[in-house]
Scaffold this motif. Structure first.
Motif, PDB file in Angstrom:
ATOM      1  N   ARG A  92      42.003  12.860  78.180  1.00  0.00           N
ATOM      2  CA  ARG A  92      42.212  12.994  79.630  1.00  0.00           C
ATOM      3  C   ARG A  92      43.531  12.373  80.049  1.00  0.00           C
ATOM      4  O   ARG A  92      44.260  12.925  80.868  1.00  0.00           O
ATOM      5  CB  ARG A  92      41.063  12.301  80.377  1.00  0.00           C
ATOM      6  N   TRP A 113      29.441   6.234  69.664  1.00  0.00           N
ATOM      7  CA  TRP A 113      29.486   6.616  71.071  1.00  0.00           C
ATOM      8  C   TRP A 113      30.763   6.081  71.723  1.00  0.00           C
ATOM      9  O   TRP A 113      31.445   6.790  72.475  1.00  0.00           O
ATOM     10  CB  TRP A 113      28.244   6.077  71.759  1.00  0.00           C
ATOM     11  N   SER A 114      31.112   4.839  71.431  1.00  0.00           N
ATOM     12  CA  SER A 114      32.327   4.249  71.992  1.00  0.00           C
ATOM     13  C   SER A 114      33.576   4.966  71.479  1.00  0.00           C
ATOM     14  O   SER A 114      34.521   5.192  72.233  1.00  0.00           O
ATOM     15  CB  SER A 114      32.406   2.768  71.634  1.00  0.00           C
ATOM     16  N   TRP A 115      33.570   5.307  70.205  1.00  0.00           N
ATOM     17  CA  TRP A 115      34.718   6.009  69.613  1.00  0.00           C
ATOM     18  C   TRP A 115      34.921   7.374  70.274  1.00  0.00           C
ATOM     19  O   TRP A 115      36.045   7.748  70.623  1.00  0.00           O
ATOM     20  CB  TRP A 115      34.515   6.148  68.109  1.00  0.00           C
ATOM     21  N   LEU A 116      33.827   8.110  70.477  1.00  0.00           N
ATOM     22  CA  LEU A 116      33.929   9.415  71.135  1.00  0.00           C
ATOM     23  C   LEU A 116      34.395   9.265  72.584  1.00  0.00           C
ATOM     24  O   LEU A 116      35.217  10.054  73.063  1.00  0.00           O
ATOM     25  CB  LEU A 116      32.582  10.140  71.090  1.00  0.00           C
ATOM     26  N   ALA A 117      33.898   8.261  73.287  1.00  0.00           N
ATOM     27  CA  ALA A 117      34.328   8.027  74.668  1.00  0.00           C
ATOM     28  C   ALA A 117      35.810   7.671  74.713  1.00  0.00           C
ATOM     29  O   ALA A 117      36.534   8.116  75.614  1.00  0.00           O
ATOM     30  CB  ALA A 117      33.490   6.911  75.289  1.00  0.00           C
ATOM     31  N   MET A 118      36.278   6.901  73.742  1.00  0.00           N
ATOM     32  CA  MET A 118      37.689   6.543  73.694  1.00  0.00           C
ATOM     33  C   MET A 118      38.555   7.786  73.457  1.00  0.00           C
ATOM     34  O   MET A 118      39.588   7.959  74.107  1.00  0.00           O
ATOM     35  CB  MET A 118      37.934   5.529  72.569  1.00  0.00           C
ATOM     36  N   ARG A 119      38.107   8.654  72.564  1.00  0.00           N
ATOM     37  CA  ARG A 119      38.871   9.878  72.298  1.00  0.00           C
ATOM     38  C   ARG A 119      38.926  10.772  73.530  1.00  0.00           C
ATOM     39  O   ARG A 119      39.963  11.361  73.841  1.00  0.00           O
ATOM     40  CB  ARG A 119      38.258  10.638  71.123  1.00  0.00           C
ATOM     41  N   ARG A 120      37.794  10.881  74.247  1.00  0.00           N
ATOM     42  CA  ARG A 120      37.781  11.689  75.477  1.00  0.00           C
ATOM     43  C   ARG A 120      38.728  11.099  76.518  1.00  0.00           C
ATOM     44  O   ARG A 120      39.466  11.826  77.185  1.00  0.00           O
ATOM     45  CB  ARG A 120      36.366  11.777  76.045  1.00  0.00           C
ATOM     46  N   ALA A 121      38.723   9.774  76.661  1.00  0.00           N
ATOM     47  CA  ALA A 121      39.593   9.122  77.639  1.00  0.00           C
ATOM     48  C   ALA A 121      41.060   9.317  77.267  1.00  0.00           C
ATOM     49  O   ALA A 121      41.903   9.561  78.141  1.00  0.00           O
ATOM     50  CB  ALA A 121      39.259   7.633  77.725  1.00  0.00           C
ATOM     51  N   GLU A 122      41.384   9.230  75.983  1.00  0.00           N
ATOM     52  CA  GLU A 122      42.770   9.447  75.557  1.00  0.00           C
ATOM     53  C   GLU A 122      43.189  10.896  75.815  1.00  0.00           C
ATOM     54  O   GLU A 122      44.321  11.148  76.212  1.00  0.00           O
ATOM     55  CB  GLU A 122      42.920   9.109  74.079  1.00  0.00           C
TER      56      GLU A 122
END
Length: 45
Positions: A39, A28-37
């Motif tokens: 954006r 979940w954290s990895w996916l959130a990090m990819r989404r933030a990058e």
């Protein structure tokens, strides 16, 4: 006669819940990090 519960199934279940929970949190954290990058990269254009 004395009947006791075998604790090992509970110990194994606790470790399994811990490991699975950790893997879910990491994913979940990895996916959130990819989404933030994504954006962040899109905002600069």
């Amino acid at each position: 006669m004395r009947e006791t519960l075998d604790p090992w199934p509970f110990v194994i279940a606790a470790y399994a819940i811990g490991v699975i929970g950790t893997l879910v949190l990491v994913g979940w954290s990895w996916l959130a990090m990819r989404r933030a990058e994504r954006r962040r990269d899109g905002a600069g254009r």
